[in-house]
Design a protein around this motif. Sequence first.
Motif, short mmCIF file in Angstrom:
data_model
loop_
_atom_site.label_atom_id
_atom_site.label_comp_id
_atom_site.label_asym_id
_atom_site.label_seq_id
_atom_site.Cartn_x
_atom_site.Cartn_y
_atom_site.Cartn_z
N LEU A 106 40.71 33.25 28.52
CA LEU A 106 41.75 32.97 29.52
C LEU A 106 41.44 33.66 30.84
CD1 LEU A 106 45.03 33.19 27.41
CD2 LEU A 106 44.04 31.15 28.48
N TYR A 107 40.93 34.88 30.76
CA TYR A 107 40.58 35.61 31.98
C TYR A 107 39.52 34.86 32.78
CZ TYR A 107 38.23 39.01 34.94
OH TYR A 107 37.65 39.64 36.01
N PHE A 108 38.46 34.43 32.11
CA PHE A 108 37.39 33.73 32.82
C PHE A 108 37.86 32.39 33.37
CE2 PHE A 108 34.56 36.61 30.36
CZ PHE A 108 33.98 37.23 31.45
N ILE A 109 38.73 31.69 32.65
CA ILE A 109 39.27 30.42 33.15
C ILE A 109 40.13 30.66 34.38
CG2 ILE A 109 40.90 28.55 32.62
CD1 ILE A 109 39.85 28.69 29.70
N VAL A 110 41.07 31.61 34.28
CA VAL A 110 41.97 31.89 35.41
C VAL A 110 41.18 32.42 36.60
CG1 VAL A 110 43.92 33.30 36.18
CG2 VAL A 110 43.97 32.24 33.93
N LEU A 111 40.20 33.29 36.35
CA LEU A 111 39.37 33.83 37.43
C LEU A 111 38.60 32.72 38.13
CD1 LEU A 111 38.20 36.29 38.94
CD2 LEU A 111 36.40 36.35 37.18
N THR A 112 37.98 31.84 37.36
CA THR A 112 37.21 30.74 37.94
C THR A 112 38.10 29.83 38.77
OG1 THR A 112 35.68 30.81 36.07
CG2 THR A 112 35.69 28.80 37.38
N LEU A 113 39.26 29.47 38.23
CA LEU A 113 40.18 28.60 38.97
C LEU A 113 40.72 29.27 40.22
CD1 LEU A 113 42.15 26.98 36.00
CD2 LEU A 113 40.38 25.92 37.42
N SER A 114 41.05 30.55 40.12
CA SER A 114 41.59 31.24 41.30
C SER A 114 40.53 31.39 42.38
CB SER A 114 42.18 32.60 40.93
OG SER A 114 41.19 33.51 40.53
N LEU A 115 39.30 31.71 42.01
CA LEU A 115 38.23 31.82 43.00
C LEU A 115 37.95 30.47 43.66
CD1 LEU A 115 35.76 34.25 41.22
CD2 LEU A 115 37.28 34.76 43.14
N ALA A 116 37.98 29.41 42.86
CA ALA A 116 37.76 28.07 43.43
C ALA A 116 38.88 27.70 44.39
CB ALA A 116 37.66 27.04 42.31
N TYR A 117 40.11 28.02 44.02
CA TYR A 117 41.25 27.70 44.89
C TYR A 117 41.20 28.49 46.19
CZ TYR A 117 45.93 26.61 46.44
OH TYR A 117 47.00 26.19 47.19
N LEU A 118 40.78 29.74 46.11
CA LEU A 118 40.76 30.59 47.29
C LEU A 118 39.72 30.16 48.33
CD1 LEU A 118 41.28 34.05 45.59
CD2 LEU A 118 42.89 32.85 47.08
N THR A 125 45.01 35.59 43.92
CA THR A 125 43.99 36.61 43.68
C THR A 125 44.33 37.48 42.48
OG1 THR A 125 43.39 36.68 46.02
CG2 THR A 125 42.80 38.59 44.70
N LEU A 126 45.62 37.76 42.30
CA LEU A 126 46.04 38.64 41.21
C LEU A 126 46.32 37.92 39.89
CD1 LEU A 126 48.35 41.09 43.18
CD2 LEU A 126 46.00 41.47 42.38
N LEU A 127 46.26 36.61 39.86
CA LEU A 127 46.52 35.86 38.62
C LEU A 127 45.62 36.27 37.45
CD1 LEU A 127 47.32 32.22 39.81
CD2 LEU A 127 48.85 33.86 38.69
N PRO A 128 44.33 36.59 37.65
CA PRO A 128 43.50 37.00 36.51
C PRO A 128 43.97 38.28 35.82
CG PRO A 128 42.11 36.32 38.33
CD PRO A 128 43.51 36.38 38.86
N VAL A 129 44.88 39.01 36.44
CA VAL A 129 45.40 40.22 35.80
C VAL A 129 46.25 39.86 34.58
CG1 VAL A 129 46.91 42.22 36.14
CG2 VAL A 129 45.30 41.55 37.92
N ILE A 130 46.87 38.70 34.58
CA ILE A 130 47.76 38.31 33.48
C ILE A 130 47.02 38.29 32.14
CG2 ILE A 130 49.24 36.47 32.56
CD1 ILE A 130 50.00 35.89 35.53
N PRO A 131 45.86 37.62 32.03
CA PRO A 131 45.14 37.70 30.75
C PRO A 131 44.70 39.13 30.40
CG PRO A 131 44.29 35.89 32.07
CD PRO A 131 45.22 36.67 32.93
N CYS A 132 44.48 39.96 31.40
CA CYS A 132 44.14 41.36 31.14
C CYS A 132 45.30 42.08 30.46
CB CYS A 132 43.74 42.07 32.42
SG CYS A 132 42.21 41.45 33.14
#
Length: 125
Positions: free
Chosen positions: A16-28, A42-49
């Motif tokens: 989930l972290y890698f999915i959310v990170l990839t999507l957030s970086l692409a969106y940014l 930018t902070l969304l990948p913290v949720i899976p953490c």
Amino acid sequence: MKNFRYPLEIAISLILYFIVLTLSLAYLKKDNIDYTFQIIVTLLPVIPCLLTVMSVIRLITQLDELQRQIQLYALAFAFTGTALATFRYGFLENIGFPHFPIFMIWPVMATLWGVGVAIGIWRYR
């Protein structure tokens, strides 16, 4: 099945972290995004953490007394070792050493935690 719960939870949270990170970086990479929304994305990948944190805490509550003691020593080793290493490196940055990215603190701490667990297991074998 209980033995597989922790690794499964960790694997799911990492995926989930890698999915959310990839999507957030692409969106940014898009132009004209509101600054407040940039912070949120930018902070969304913290949720899976946070799922990882909950999983680790759940695991530790299920350990016996000796295993908890090993984890306590390992965490103390990781905490103080990371503090010492980053503090020491901060001084080296003053004389021209390259900047140490804050993203690297967690891998250092996790590695030292693993070393601490290995030492604890070896010590109590």
